[in-house]
Design a protein around this motif. Structure first.
Motif, PDB file in Angstrom:
ATOM      1  N   HIS A 277      -4.278   2.306  -5.785  1.00  9.84           N
ATOM      2  CA  HIS A 277      -3.143   2.407  -4.314  1.00  9.84           C
ATOM      3  C   HIS A 277      -3.181   1.245  -3.457  1.00  9.84           C
ATOM      4  CE1 HIS A 277      -5.631   6.584  -5.416  1.00  9.84           C
ATOM      5  NE2 HIS A 277      -3.992   6.381  -5.833  1.00  9.84           N
ATOM      6  N   ARG A 278      -3.626   0.020  -4.002  1.00 11.53           N
ATOM      7  CA  ARG A 278      -2.979  -1.258  -3.008  1.00 11.53           C
ATOM      8  C   ARG A 278      -2.556  -2.022  -4.096  1.00 11.53           C
ATOM      9  NH1 ARG A 278      -5.689  -4.039   1.346  1.00 11.53           N
ATOM     10  NH2 ARG A 278      -7.424  -4.101   0.217  1.00 11.53           N
ATOM     11  N   VAL A 279      -1.555  -2.208  -4.547  1.00 18.88           N
ATOM     12  CA  VAL A 279      -0.947  -3.687  -5.501  1.00 18.88           C
ATOM     13  C   VAL A 279      -0.726  -4.998  -5.433  1.00 18.88           C
ATOM     14  CG1 VAL A 279      -0.038  -1.559  -6.876  1.00 18.88           C
ATOM     15  CG2 VAL A 279       1.311  -3.280  -5.113  1.00 18.88           C
ATOM     16  N   VAL A 280      -0.965  -5.722  -6.118  1.00 17.30           N
ATOM     17  CA  VAL A 280      -0.220  -7.379  -5.926  1.00 17.30           C
ATOM     18  C   VAL A 280       0.954  -7.391  -6.777  1.00 17.30           C
ATOM     19  CG1 VAL A 280      -0.660  -9.328  -5.549  1.00 17.30           C
ATOM     20  CG2 VAL A 280      -2.566  -8.518  -4.759  1.00 17.30           C
ATOM     21  N   ILE A 281       2.200  -7.550  -5.705  1.00 16.56           N
ATOM     22  CA  ILE A 281       2.990  -8.106  -6.608  1.00 16.56           C
ATOM     23  C   ILE A 281       3.667  -9.823  -6.200  1.00 16.56           C
ATOM     24  CG2 ILE A 281       6.148  -7.956  -7.841  1.00 16.56           C
ATOM     25  CD1 ILE A 281       5.046  -4.520  -6.458  1.00 16.56           C
ATOM     26  N   GLU A 282       3.442  -9.974  -8.092  1.00 19.44           N
ATOM     27  CA  GLU A 282       3.217 -11.810  -7.514  1.00 19.44           C
ATOM     28  C   GLU A 282       4.452 -12.423  -8.849  1.00 19.44           C
ATOM     29  OE1 GLU A 282      -0.768 -12.889  -7.865  1.00 19.44           O
ATOM     30  OE2 GLU A 282      -0.651 -13.167 -10.198  1.00 19.44           O
ATOM     31  N   GLU A 283       4.559 -13.573  -8.062  1.00 17.00           N
ATOM     32  CA  GLU A 283       5.349 -14.502  -9.334  1.00 17.00           C
ATOM     33  C   GLU A 283       4.880 -14.229 -10.369  1.00 17.00           C
ATOM     34  OE1 GLU A 283       6.355 -19.516  -9.285  1.00 17.00           O
ATOM     35  OE2 GLU A 283       4.364 -18.669  -7.564  1.00 17.00           O
ATOM     36  N   PHE A 284       5.868 -14.521 -11.698  1.00 18.35           N
ATOM     37  CA  PHE A 284       5.523 -14.288 -12.793  1.00 18.35           C
ATOM     38  C   PHE A 284       5.332 -16.665 -13.602  1.00 18.35           C
ATOM     39  CE2 PHE A 284       6.398 -15.352 -17.577  1.00 18.35           C
ATOM     40  CZ  PHE A 284       5.590 -14.659 -17.937  1.00 18.35           C
ATOM     41  N   LEU A 285       4.101 -16.564 -13.782  1.00 14.72           N
ATOM     42  CA  LEU A 285       3.714 -18.163 -13.363  1.00 14.72           C
ATOM     43  C   LEU A 285       4.063 -18.562 -15.508  1.00 14.72           C
ATOM     44  CD1 LEU A 285       0.005 -18.248 -11.504  1.00 14.72           C
ATOM     45  CD2 LEU A 285       2.609 -19.705 -10.852  1.00 14.72           C
ATOM     46  N   VAL A 286       4.833 -19.544 -15.403  1.00 12.77           N
ATOM     47  CA  VAL A 286       4.691 -19.769 -17.435  1.00 12.77           C
ATOM     48  C   VAL A 286       3.961 -20.976 -16.983  1.00 12.77           C
ATOM     49  CG1 VAL A 286       6.349 -20.904 -18.738  1.00 12.77           C
ATOM     50  CG2 VAL A 286       6.952 -19.181 -16.926  1.00 12.77           C
TER      51      VAL A 286
ATOM     52  N   THR B   2       0.807  -1.332  -0.446  1.00 11.00           N
ATOM     53  CA  THR B   2      -0.249  -0.139   0.308  1.00 11.00           C
ATOM     54  C   THR B   2       0.927   1.054   0.506  1.00 11.00           C
ATOM     55  OG1 THR B   2      -0.406  -0.264   2.496  1.00 11.00           O
ATOM     56  CG2 THR B   2      -2.310  -1.164   0.384  1.00 11.00           C
ATOM     57  N   ASN B   3       1.634   0.721  -0.435  1.00 11.03           N
ATOM     58  CA  ASN B   3       2.854   2.506  -0.302  1.00 11.03           C
ATOM     59  C   ASN B   3       4.183   1.911  -1.565  1.00 11.03           C
ATOM     60  OD1 ASN B   3       5.687   2.934   0.444  1.00 11.03           O
ATOM     61  ND2 ASN B   3       4.901   3.226   3.035  1.00 11.03           N
ATOM     62  N   ALA B   4       4.291   3.221  -1.883  1.00 10.87           N
ATOM     63  CA  ALA B   4       5.058   3.081  -2.947  1.00 10.87           C
ATOM     64  C   ALA B   4       6.401   2.931  -2.927  1.00 10.87           C
ATOM     65  CB  ALA B   4       4.334   4.037  -4.021  1.00 10.87           C
ATOM     66  N   ALA B   5       7.141   3.013  -1.812  1.00 19.72           N
ATOM     67  CA  ALA B   5       8.035   3.193  -1.275  1.00 19.72           C
ATOM     68  C   ALA B   5       8.816   2.082  -1.287  1.00 19.72           C
ATOM     69  CB  ALA B   5       9.178   4.124  -0.730  1.00 19.72           C
TER      70      ALA B   5
ATOM     71  N   ASP C 160       0.750   7.865  -9.662  1.00 21.10           N
ATOM     72  CA  ASP C 160      -0.603   8.678 -10.896  1.00 21.10           C
ATOM     73  C   ASP C 160      -2.029   8.058 -10.797  1.00 21.10           C
ATOM     74  OD1 ASP C 160       2.398   9.712 -11.207  1.00 21.10           O
ATOM     75  OD2 ASP C 160       3.018   8.697 -12.723  1.00 21.10           O
ATOM     76  N   SER C 161      -2.489   6.935 -10.500  1.00 20.52           N
ATOM     77  CA  SER C 161      -3.822   6.973  -9.642  1.00 20.52           C
ATOM     78  C   SER C 161      -4.114   6.371 -11.258  1.00 20.52           C
ATOM     79  CB  SER C 161      -5.072   8.027  -9.081  1.00 20.52           C
ATOM     80  OG  SER C 161      -4.068   8.183  -8.231  1.00 20.52           O
TER      81      SER C 161
ATOM     82  N   ALA D  86       9.399  -1.580 -14.000  1.00 21.58           N
ATOM     83  CA  ALA D  86       8.364  -2.157 -12.312  1.00 21.58           C
ATOM     84  C   ALA D  86       8.079  -1.177 -12.087  1.00 21.58           C
ATOM     85  CB  ALA D  86       9.325  -3.149 -11.779  1.00 21.58           C
ATOM     86  N   ARG D  87       8.952  -0.370 -11.539  1.00 23.27           N
ATOM     87  CA  ARG D  87       8.961   1.434 -11.746  1.00 23.27           C
ATOM     88  C   ARG D  87       8.004   1.945 -11.730  1.00 23.27           C
ATOM     89  NH1 ARG D  87      12.852   2.428  -7.267  1.00 23.27           N
ATOM     90  NH2 ARG D  87      12.512   4.889  -7.821  1.00 23.27           N
ATOM     91  N   ALA D  88       7.899   1.729 -13.284  1.00 24.71           N
ATOM     92  CA  ALA D  88       7.059   2.645 -14.511  1.00 24.71           C
ATOM     93  C   ALA D  88       5.321   2.086 -13.879  1.00 24.71           C
ATOM     94  CB  ALA D  88       7.619   2.206 -14.980  1.00 24.71           C
ATOM     95  N   ALA D  89       5.459   0.795 -13.922  1.00 24.38           N
ATOM     96  CA  ALA D  89       4.043   0.341 -13.568  1.00 24.38           C
ATOM     97  C   ALA D  89       3.758   0.547 -12.174  1.00 24.38           C
ATOM     98  CB  ALA D  89       4.474  -1.267 -13.537  1.00 24.38           C
TER      99      ALA D  89
END
Ligand code: AMP
Ligand code: GLY
Length: 414
Positions: free
Chosen positions: A181-190, A125-128, A173-174, A163-166
């Motif tokens: 404003h809340r993001v999930v960052i997850e493993e890339f599945l193949v 929930t925190n960009a930093a 930038d909403s 990643a930083r741009a996304a």
């Protein structure tokens, strides 16, 4: 004879109305708000999806036996709760259950708690903190806005700069409004991606056949993610063992988990799955029929959809019979979709389509004489045939008959 109401305005709702209307038990099919293009199968009612009280009143006044909610937003907003509270039958989850789609954090946490296979993830929930995390995370990685973003709030990034741009787009930038404003960052599945949907009512799960969506805007899976550019069904590349495992470890487990959480799910449960080397893994859940998957699955359903839904709501087991035919559906989208679709362009050629071609209206409007583009996705053309090669050849022959200045489509659906 029974009257039914479908809520929504896209190709999925057109297909639902078309299919429900084929029931020998159904008298009138209404669709709200629908669009002019659905008048071939339904009576179009000018009530917005957001007007829950208006829709409840309409259902009461018109002796509606069953209301089927097509789209996600009204579900998140509690439309099924409004119908249930009014003593009206509705096919679609409560707002609490629709969170399985409405919040990626909710669905990821649910999967973790109940051991439902999915990509490993972290929530920010925190960009930093998100910037710091991607500095050392394995690449590629997937960054998702938490809330609804019409299939577009997902970035698959190959390096730290992307990643930083996304993260900046979503969190600072909403670009997806509050959703990001809340993001999930997850493993890339193949693996091979497939859409696996089921009719669900509490713990009762009745799987459908598989279908495959095409999320990227352009051929060869290039370009931005969209709501879906075309689909086909079935999906023979996915073997029976993977299907069986998905039913047990994903669909049934999820339905049971929702009951255990006090959020029993009723409706179409959509699993977006990846067949990975380690077995099926969930990419996302949706709380409603996939679009455009509905437009290729419903033409293959030989059972009476009204009967199926009523039987399930009555606690019974429906007979689900699927055609051996394959169905291929190609979306015609407005130039500029998904970022900035150009609309208002005249569409011609629909009257030249061959018999047996299905056309569902996703985003068109009619001025009394002609149809015009009126959305990102405009039309979907669907063909059924005994094999993929024939269905694909025939659907593209039909697509070529549609004329419009500012539309595009993928040429590689199948
Ligand atoms: P979603 O909106 O979550 O369905 O994501 C859109 C698309 O991004 C999916 O259909 C996948 O093709 C891709 N995608 C999402 N999450 C992942 C993941 N963890 N690994 C690989 N591809 C993904
Ligand atoms: N076709 C993907 C979706 O309905 O979300």
């Amino acid at each position: 004879m029974e009257n039914v109401l479908v809520v929504g305005r896209g190709g999925r709702e057109h297909a639902l109305a078309w299919k429900l209307g084929q029931s020998a038990k159904v008298g009138k099919v209404f669709v709200a708000p629908g669009s002019h293009g659905m008048k071939d199968v339904a009576e179009v009612v000018d009530i917005n999806e957001a007007d829950h009280a208006g829709l409840v009143k309409f259902a009461r006044d018109n002796g509606i036996t069953l209301t089927v909610i097509g789209a996600e937003q009204p579900l998140m907003d509690g439309i099924a709760d409004s119908f249930t509270a009014a003593g009206l039958r509705v096919w679609g989850p409560s707002a609490a259950a629709a969170q399985i789609e409405g919040s990626k954090t909710f669905s990821k946490n649910l999967m973790k708690k109940y051991g439902i296979p999915t990509a490993t993830y972290e929530v920010f929930t925190n960009a930093a903190a998100a910037y710091e995390y991607v500095q050392t995370a394995p690449m590629p990685i997937v960054i998702k806005a938490d809330g609804l973003a019409a299939g577009k709030g997902v970035a698959i990034v190959a390096n730290v700069a992307e990643a930083r741009a996304a993260i900046k787009d979503m969190m600072e930038d909403s670009k997806f409004g509050d959703s990001g404003h809340r993001v999930v960052i997850e493993e890339f599945l193949v693996g091979e991606e497939f859409s696996f949907m089921a009719f669900v009512h509490g713990e009762a799960v009745f799987p459908m056949e598989l279908s495959r969506d095409h999320k990227r805007a352009f051929d060869n899976d290039q370009g931005p993610n969209t709501g879906g550019m075309g689909a086909y069904s079935p999906m023979p590349i996915i073997d029976q063992a993977t299907i069986d495992e998905s039913v047990e470890t994903v669909l049934k487990k999820t339905a049971a988990a929702m009951v255990a959480e006090g959020r029993p799910f009723t409706g179409f449960l959509y699993g977006g799955l990846m067949a990975t080397a380690k077995g099926p893994s969930v990419i996302e859940f949706n709380a409603r029929f996939g679009d455009p998957e509905a437009e290729v699955l419903l033409p293959r359903l030989e059972s009476d959809l009204f009967d199926v839904l009523q039987t399930i709501l009555n606690g019974g087991t429906p007979q689900l019979k699927w055609s051996a035919d394959v169905a291929v559906g190609v979306i015609l989208a407005s130039t500029g979709y998904p970022e900035a679709p150009e609309t208002g362009h005249k569409i011609t050629g629909m009257c030249n389509l061959s018999p047996g071609t299905l056309v569902f209206h996703c985003g068109t409007k009619h001025d009394g004489q002609n149809y015009y583009t009126a959305g990102g996705r405009v039309l979907i053309i669907v063909k059924k045939a005994a094999d993929f090669a024939t269905a694909k050849r025939e659907v593209y022959e039909e697509v070529a008959k549609i004329e419009c200045d500012r539309i595009f489509y993928r040429r590689d659906i199948s």
